[in-house]
Design an enzyme around this catalytic site. Sequence first.
Site, mmCIF file in Angstrom:
data_model
loop_
_atom_site.group_PDB
_atom_site.id
_atom_site.type_symbol
_atom_site.label_atom_id
_atom_site.label_comp_id
_atom_site.label_asym_id
_atom_site.label_seq_id
_atom_site.Cartn_x
_atom_site.Cartn_y
_atom_site.Cartn_z
ATOM 1 N N GLU A 72 11.349 58.194 30.753
ATOM 2 C CA GLU A 72 11.645 58.477 32.165
ATOM 3 C C GLU A 72 10.598 59.342 32.862
ATOM 4 O O GLU A 72 10.922 60.308 33.563
ATOM 5 C CB GLU A 72 13.049 59.102 32.271
ATOM 6 C CG GLU A 72 14.129 58.223 31.685
ATOM 7 C CD GLU A 72 15.517 58.830 31.703
ATOM 8 O OE1 GLU A 72 15.700 59.889 32.326
ATOM 9 O OE2 GLU A 72 16.426 58.257 31.081
ATOM 10 N N GLU A 103 19.324 50.495 26.041
ATOM 11 C CA GLU A 103 20.540 51.318 26.165
ATOM 12 C C GLU A 103 21.604 50.632 27.027
ATOM 13 O O GLU A 103 22.275 51.247 27.828
ATOM 14 C CB GLU A 103 20.216 52.673 26.793
ATOM 15 C CG GLU A 103 19.084 53.422 26.158
ATOM 16 C CD GLU A 103 18.693 54.683 26.910
ATOM 17 O OE1 GLU A 103 19.485 55.178 27.714
ATOM 18 O OE2 GLU A 103 17.587 55.197 26.679
HETATM 19 O O1 9MR Z 1 23.359 59.282 25.029
HETATM 20 C C1 9MR Z 1 22.885 60.510 25.548
HETATM 21 C C2 9MR Z 1 24.024 61.524 25.685
HETATM 22 O O2 9MR Z 1 24.557 61.815 24.411
HETATM 23 C C3 9MR Z 1 23.485 62.783 26.342
HETATM 24 O O3 9MR Z 1 24.542 63.699 26.547
HETATM 25 C C4 9MR Z 1 22.831 62.418 27.674
HETATM 26 C C5 9MR Z 1 22.242 63.634 28.345
HETATM 27 O O4 9MR Z 1 21.665 63.198 29.556
HETATM 28 O O5 9MR Z 1 21.760 61.499 27.435
HETATM 29 C C6 9MR Z 1 22.263 60.270 26.906
HETATM 30 O O6 9MR Z 1 21.203 59.376 26.750
HETATM 31 C C7 9MR Z 1 20.283 59.236 27.829
HETATM 32 C C8 9MR Z 1 19.033 58.670 27.204
HETATM 33 O O7 9MR Z 1 18.523 59.636 26.310
HETATM 34 C C9 9MR Z 1 18.024 58.299 28.258
HETATM 35 N N1 9MR Z 1 18.606 57.348 29.182
HETATM 36 C C10 9MR Z 1 19.755 57.902 29.886
HETATM 37 C C11 9MR Z 1 20.847 58.283 28.917
HETATM 38 C C12 9MR Z 1 21.968 58.960 29.671
HETATM 39 O O8 9MR Z 1 21.543 60.124 30.248
#
Ligand code: 9MR
Length: 324
Positions: A133, A238
Amino acid sequence: MTTDRVLREVAGDRGLHVGAMIGPEPLRTEPRHRRTLAEEFSAVTPGSALKMGPLRPSRDTYDLADADAIVDFGVEHDMYVRGHALVWHRQLPEWFQPWDYTDDQLREFLRDHVHTVAGRYHGRIDAWDVVNEAVADDGSLRETVWYDALGADYVADAFRWASEVSDADLYYNDYGCEALTEKADAVYDLLADLLDRDVPVDGVGLQLHALGDRPDPESIRENVERFRDLGLDVQITEMDVAFDREDVPEDPLAVQADYYREVAEVCLEAGCDALVVAGVSDANSWLRYFADFPENYTGDPLLFDERYRPKPAYDAVVEALAED
Ligand code: 9MR
């Protein structure tokens, strides 16, 4: 359903990894989670365990237990293991205060982090989301602590550092760039420039969090094809499908199934080599902890319900991937 074969089998026959982004706790405590992950999926990604914050309880210590639990499970079950993410501006350690460092010290800190983590999993992680990102929603380079301190070339530096210690395929991963959007154009330009400068980038990860908006599958196809024409591998990394609370369809499970099917078909036809969903079952979805979710979005976003029963979306993906 037209086949009695499981997801991992039908996908494997088409040369596609199907995976899930997971946390360590259900893997440790829920037999159904372990069984479904091993039997149905051929790829696995730690959702947070390999991020700087969860990994580094203090400046001089790494807590690798959660990451190792997931990576070891993937290796033991002959799965394709995706590391996520070496460089991100979120989920940083609470002790990490950028103002404690000069720019040069931050560069050294980040290089040491990338070398330590990517180096440790050399030979066990098949692909890394090296940078996550880095592009803002308007297509500009996101102003993060890494950009501010190291300059725009921190993206290239991160890939170079990872390639110095790891044999994994090296990915740039982002959201909002799955279809042909302004942001997708910016990601394309960023990666084309890196490739022009011989920066070791192997692929692009398209997150595909379809929360309310569902990127048009035909636009995703064109976008995937142009990244492939750049010489990059493409993975959906994802995926989940939920609905805007103000715009829930009459039959959400059917709409969800249709969209998963369309994306799976496009993935296959356009040459993606992995389709990873953002969890094994709805009970594990990160959306249940996402601040915006209860207020703005609704729906159970994944392929298995919270009791690990296959949903119409699961059947739709299997049918899309099964040989005609
Ligand atoms: O799956 C992740 C979750 O456990 C975390 O709390 C969250 C924090 O923002 O991030 C989630 O995964 C992210 C991923 O690393 C990048 N794409 C967006 C996802 C959601 O924020």
